[in-house]
Structure formats: C-alpha cells, structure tokens
Design a protein around this motif. Structure first.
Motif, short mmCIF file in Angstrom:
data_model
loop_
_atom_site.label_atom_id
_atom_site.label_comp_id
_atom_site.label_asym_id
_atom_site.label_seq_id
_atom_site.Cartn_x
_atom_site.Cartn_y
_atom_site.Cartn_z
N SER A 1 0.84 -1.20 0.00
CA SER A 1 0.00 0.00 0.00
C SER A 1 0.87 1.24 0.00
O SER A 1 1.78 1.36 0.82
CB SER A 1 -0.89 0.03 1.26
OG SER A 1 -2.00 -0.80 1.11
N GLU B 1 -9.71 0.33 -4.21
CA GLU B 1 -9.53 -0.42 -2.97
C GLU B 1 -10.08 -1.85 -3.08
O GLU B 1 -10.68 -2.36 -2.13
CB GLU B 1 -10.19 0.33 -1.80
CG GLU B 1 -9.47 1.63 -1.45
CD GLU B 1 -9.85 2.18 -0.06
OE1 GLU B 1 -9.08 2.99 0.47
OE2 GLU B 1 -10.92 1.80 0.47
N GLU C 1 -0.38 -6.30 1.76
CA GLU C 1 -1.58 -5.83 2.46
C GLU C 1 -2.82 -6.37 1.76
O GLU C 1 -3.92 -5.84 1.94
CB GLU C 1 -1.62 -4.29 2.41
CG GLU C 1 -0.48 -3.59 3.12
CD GLU C 1 -0.74 -3.47 4.61
OE1 GLU C 1 -1.90 -3.24 5.00
OE2 GLU C 1 0.22 -3.64 5.39
N ARG D 1 -0.75 6.55 3.15
CA ARG D 1 -1.95 7.39 3.10
C ARG D 1 -1.61 8.85 2.86
O ARG D 1 -2.33 9.56 2.17
CB ARG D 1 -2.71 7.27 4.43
CG ARG D 1 -3.89 6.29 4.39
CD ARG D 1 -4.44 6.08 5.77
NE ARG D 1 -4.95 7.31 6.36
CZ ARG D 1 -6.27 7.61 6.44
NH1 ARG D 1 -7.17 6.76 5.98
NH2 ARG D 1 -6.67 8.73 6.98
N ASP E 1 -12.27 7.35 5.06
CA ASP E 1 -12.44 8.53 5.93
C ASP E 1 -11.90 9.81 5.29
O ASP E 1 -12.16 10.91 5.78
CB ASP E 1 -11.76 8.30 7.29
CG ASP E 1 -10.25 8.17 7.14
OD1 ASP E 1 -9.80 7.25 6.40
OD2 ASP E 1 -9.51 8.99 7.72
N SER F 1 -6.24 -5.14 4.21
CA SER F 1 -5.22 -4.17 4.56
C SER F 1 -5.43 -3.66 5.98
O SER F 1 -6.50 -3.82 6.57
CB SER F 1 -5.30 -3.01 3.56
OG SER F 1 -4.40 -2.00 3.88
N GLU F 2 -4.42 -3.02 6.52
CA GLU F 2 -4.52 -2.45 7.87
C GLU F 2 -5.38 -1.20 7.90
O GLU F 2 -5.91 -0.83 8.94
CB GLU F 2 -3.11 -2.13 8.40
CG GLU F 2 -2.27 -3.34 8.70
CD GLU F 2 -2.99 -4.37 9.58
OE1 GLU F 2 -3.37 -4.02 10.71
OE2 GLU F 2 -3.20 -5.52 9.11
N ASP F 3 -5.45 -0.51 6.77
CA ASP F 3 -6.24 0.73 6.74
C ASP F 3 -6.85 0.90 5.35
O ASP F 3 -6.63 0.08 4.47
CB ASP F 3 -5.36 1.94 7.09
CG ASP F 3 -4.25 2.16 6.07
OD1 ASP F 3 -4.27 1.53 4.99
OD2 ASP F 3 -3.34 2.95 6.35
N ASN F 4 -7.65 1.94 5.19
CA ASN F 4 -8.18 2.29 3.87
C ASN F 4 -8.38 3.81 3.85
O ASN F 4 -7.98 4.50 4.79
CB ASN F 4 -9.48 1.54 3.60
CG ASN F 4 -10.57 1.89 4.58
OD1 ASN F 4 -11.02 3.03 4.65
ND2 ASN F 4 -10.97 0.91 5.39
N CYS F 5 -8.96 4.32 2.78
CA CYS F 5 -9.03 5.78 2.60
C CYS F 5 -10.44 6.34 2.67
O CYS F 5 -10.66 7.51 2.33
CB CYS F 5 -8.39 6.16 1.27
SG CYS F 5 -6.62 5.81 1.22
#
Lengths: 353, 353
Positions: free
Chosen positions: A170, A191, A297, A173, A203, A197-201
């Motif tokens: 990834s 996505e 990820e 961010r 937000d 994955s540990e996070d995404n976008c």
C-alpha cells in the motif's frame, strides 16, 4: 493512426490498434490449485446460500431498480456514508470504465502507476485517451516516486490501486492525501483489496471533493463470479457517474445476493482473518526459501525466487497442478503473484517450490 | 462547449452537458398493473426455477468464463451460427454501448431513427459523438423515409430497432438490406423484440459483413431482471467488440440461468403465442374505441387516443393503478405505449379507457 476520414476498417482506429485486456487463465484442461486470479478460497457466507434457496425466480421478470436504492443504502451504512455517496457497478471494472469515460476524453490523458492493474491502460486505449504510467521503484519495494504528482499534471484522472496489484503493498496514506490535494483532476483509489489491509481511505472522502473510492465484492466477500462493485464519492461525482453508467447495470438477483453478503460482517472478518494468517505463513516461508517478498496488504503475495527465474517457476508449478500468475516485463518479470489460498493449498505450493 | 484546457469541472464537457437516459418508472408507492416497460407478464421457464434451486453458491467464488464459451455455443446453435458469431452482454444495452464505442469516436457520428429507443442518442452523447436522427413519418404509420441512407452517409454506425420501439412496427427487410448494402459504416439491427415478430434478420448476417444483430433475454424470455443480451455478427466484428467489452461483464449465475432459459424453446413459443393473442385483442379493442393503432410486431402497442390527449390518458390510468408509458414530444406526444400484459391486465386497462 490513420485519420478517421480515410479509415478502411469499420472500427475506430484506436480499437483496431489495441490489444484486449488479458485476464488470468481460467483453464478447463485439468483441475488446478488456483492461485492466479486472487479469488477467495472460502465460500460466500451462509446468508448467500439462504438467499438463493428462497429466491423467487418470478422477480427476474421485472427490470431491476436502476438506482439500486436498497443496496446503496446498505453499502452506505457499512461505510458511515449516505446512499447518495454510492454508485453500483457490474464489478469494480465497470466502475473503472465509467470513471475513465466521465473524466478523460480523446486527446486527454489518465495516469496510474506501473506495475499496477493492467486494465487501467487498456481502458484508456478503448476511450482513445493516453495513459501516463508512473514507474514504481522495484529496488525500494515498489514504492511511489517522490515527484510523481508533478509528472501527471496534465492528466484528468489518476487511478491509484491501494493496496496495489500485483505488488500487494500500500502506498502511504499521506501520499494519497498529497495526490488528492495537489492534482487538478479526479483521483480514483481502487480499494479492491482494502479489506485485507490495515487501513483504507474512506475517511478521507469528505476532505477531498475530487476523490473516488472503488470497492468490489469479488475478493473479500468470495463473490468474483457475481460481479458487484461500487464507487464511493461526493454526491456531485456520483450524480455525474450515474449519467454514464448503464441504467440496468446490476441485475435483480445480483443486488439481492450482494445485500445478503454484506449482511454478515462477522463471516467476512473470519475469512479475512484466516487469509491474513495464511498470508503471513506464506510470506515467512518464501523468505526462508530465499525469495524476495513484497510486504503484502492484500490477498496475494508478490515474490521473486532466488535467481529470478519467475517464468520457470510459474511453468514448473503449472505442470504440477498449481497455477500462479506470471506477468512478463521489465518491472514484473522476476516475480510471481501468488493468491492466498487455503492452508492446504499453500502447503502444497510450498512443498513444490 | 468549453475547451478541455479551460474546463473547471472534473467531468468531460460532454458529460456535464448531457442529461441521463430516463428509464421507465419503477414505482414503489403502490401496486400497479405495470404496462410501461415492456416486461413479460409470464414467469421465466421452469428450468430457471430448477437451476436456482440446485445452484451451488460456491461457484460464485470464482470469476466467470470471460468468453462465456458454453453459453455462446448454446446461443449459436439456437440461431444456426458458430460461437465465434456471438458476443455476450450485460443486457443488450451493454451490446449497444460496446458498439457505439467500437465504431464512433469523438467528432464522428452515429445515426438512428426517431422516434426510436431513446438510449441511442444518450450513448452518443456519452461517447462525445453526434447522433443523426432520421424522422419516421407518423402520417404513414411511422414508416422509413425513402432517402434516409443518403442522409447518414457520414455516420459510422446506424442503429435500427426492428421491430421499432416505441412504435412497435418493423421496417421492411428490404430496407434493412438496402441499408447494409449502401451504408459504409456498421449497421446494428436491435432485435430486442424480434421474438414477437413475424420475421427477423439473422439469415442476412452472412450476406452483410457490416451487420450486427442485438438480442436480449429481457422480453421474450421474461428475464429483464437478469441482464443478458448478445450480439450476432461476423467473427471479425465479434473479435473487435470483444476488446471493448469488460472481461467479466456476465456473471457465473447469469450465464447459467441464461442457458436454462434458452433450453426450453417450447415454453418460449407458448408465452410468445399468448402475448401475440393478447396483443391482437388489445389492438382490435383500441381500434374499436376510436384509437389510432400502430400495427405491432412487438410485445407492446403504440396507440393514440381519440382527440390525441395521450398525456391525460397516461395520468388518468396511473391514478387508477395502471401504468403505461408516455413519451412527450412532437413525434410521440399523442400516443401511449402499452406493454402487452396478461389477458386480465388488458381487460382491466380496457375497462378504464
């Protein structure tokens, strides 16, 4: 390219000049352990089974809701958004296609990274626009180059796959934020693999009016055969994309099955957790065998065998009944991409390597 | 239209300038006798029911066959053609969309009749090309003007809906032949309603290398909610269209259901026969009530009430729970389009008129 006036073919010159996108093999000659198209090794959730058993086929007689209101509501709730933030697609490939058509005309351009999902430049060729590909730095684990935004200032759409395929990593961010803030066109963050994955976008959406996120039920929900993807974006962007999408792009049964699948988030978390555990085991084992392994990820691992003969490895595994994905080319030719299967699948793969 | 360099919107100017295609109402406020979107009043065939009951949801885990070989084979056999003559679409709207993208670039044009399926000019606007609309002659029952081919000599694609929607009549086959022989671009004959007609144009395909036929399972097979359409054409045309279609545009379950539906031709003939009988009764009854009725070769009847207040009739019927389709505009504004429902549906409609 010949001028349109003189063309002898029925087809547009752009179409005659292009090659089709080549999807991963779906071989029918024998049974394989299929680790080549990032399918989920576990079945869809029990609610999907129940839905199919109880579905009244008479409902297929009528056209689907063209706006897919009920499903959009469920998806919106899942992400803490509103239905107006959601657009349904016939798979996320449909979302990508709609985005290219919305934002880039002939004589304009889109941009993406390389290596990345090889459909992006194909969609540009179909549209008749150009595609600037920003090369990721293999030596530093396929990281994003510092100056990439300046190099795509003319583009109307940037498609960033995060986590990236086929590399699995990834981009930070903060780089996504830098892109959305510094780029004058639309930014689509693909996505497809974000559930692994540990996070995404998601937000970040309220912060950047030019941002679109594409999701799919093909990977984490085990529904590659269903064809359901969606876009998340501002209502203004969704409204514009709605004009380009086919009215009835998502059928009645697909909408129902998708709602059933989304309803069981506990099942989803369970399969994701299993896949992540197997992924960790696969990565560790490949490292122990001397492979170079790109930190993943996603639900696949991009890895380069000792010596770098990835094509040889791919062919050898195929002859033994295990299918992985090999992408020829300068950036990718020393790697294979291995989808994370069941523990048994991966055990068998590791035995053969 | 602003030049691309100066555009302030994220969207292409063509997209900002256009309005979306407006599909027929799918109201949720109350139950209607729904005669507005040419859906089939009878359920899909029993084989579809059986398929759904026995379908293994685990099959949804894997991507569909991108070429849809098995279904293409069945469709080819149905028409006495070869699988290479068949392209699958996510509904025939997908086929239409692919065709426009294949044949007409920005600054080029497509052509069609008017009134005809109102999606055609919308697809042109999305593509950024123009659309020449050849007006059918209302006074002579919406017939094709003598000189129409000369008037579209610049177009790259002609889309002829046969039987035509919303008028329901079929242009003479000799006019289709004259078009295919005399027009330098591609000719797409949209046969969405051909199963309700006395004839079709499939046998002309070998004679005209620029000819494409589009079909759908939405109407005669009672599967509007499924989304399955297909194109029939030469292998050269199918190969080119294949580059533009999304690899996975038709899902696993959709392919299976379509095969089940096509397998029961006797059921198909039965429902078509019932619809034709009801259509004859509807047409005769409307004529007896003083309506002007366009002779229908399709599963709907285009008719103008005495006095011509079609909008008033549409609104009055809607208030009484019967939904028909009204198209405002010079060519169509004195007509309503009535889908052929069950005998009971049509009995109720005729009571209310």
């Amino acid at each position: 390219m010949p001028s349109p006036e003189n063309r002898k073919s029925l087809f547009r010159p752009a179409i005659d000049a292009m090659s089709a996108y080549v999807p991963g093999e779906q071989p029918k000659d024998r049974r394989y352990i299929k680790l080549n198209t990032n399918e989920n090794p576990y079945p869809p959730c029990p609610a999907v089974v129940g839905l199919l058993r109880n579905f009244d086929p008479e409902a297929l007689r009528l056209y689907p809701d063209p706006e897919g209101c009920e499903l959009r509501g469920r998806i919106a709730a899942l992400h803490g958004l509103r239905p107006e933030n959601v657009l349904l697609g016939n798979g996320s490939d449909d979302i990508l296609n709609i985005a290219v058509r919305c934002f880039a005309g002939e004589d304009e351009s889109i941009a993406c990274f390389k290596p990345s999902y090889s459909l992006y430049p194909v969609l540009a060729r179909i549209q008749g626009c150009s595609c600037t590909q920003i090369r990721l730095d293999e030596a530093s684990g396929f990281s994003v180059p510092e100056d990439f935004i300046a190099r795509v200032s003319d583009a109307r759409l940037f498609i960033a796959c995060r986590p990236n395929a086929p590399t699995g990593n990834s981009m930070p961010r903060r780089e996504v934020e830098r892109l959305c803030g510094g780029f004058k066109g639309a930014v689509l963050v693909d996505e497809a693999y974000a559930d692994f994955s540990e996070d995404n976008c998601v937000d970040l959406l309220p912060k950047y009016p030019n941002m679109i996120i594409a999701r799919t039920l093909s990977k984490s929900y085990s529904l590659a055969g269903l064809r359901l993807g969606y876009a998340l974006a501002s209502p203004e962007i969704i409204d514009g994309m709605m004009k380009v999408k086919d009215s009835y792009n998502v059928g009645v049964l697909v909408q129902k099955i998708a709602m059933a699948a989304i309803s069981d988030q506990e099942y989803l978390r369970g399969t994701i957790s299993r896949i992540k555990n197997t992924r960790a085991h696969l990565s560790t084992s490949l490292l122990a065998k001397g492979f170079k392994v790109c930190p993943s990820e996603s639900n696949f691992v991009f890895a380069s065998p000792p010596g770098g003969d990835a094509e040889g490895l791919y062919l050898s595994l195929k002859s033994k009944g295990v299918l992985v994905r090999y992408f020829a080319g300068e950036d990718t030719g020393r790697y294979v991409r291995i989808s994370v299967g069941t523990d048994d699948d991966i055990h068998r793969l590791l035995e053969l390597i």
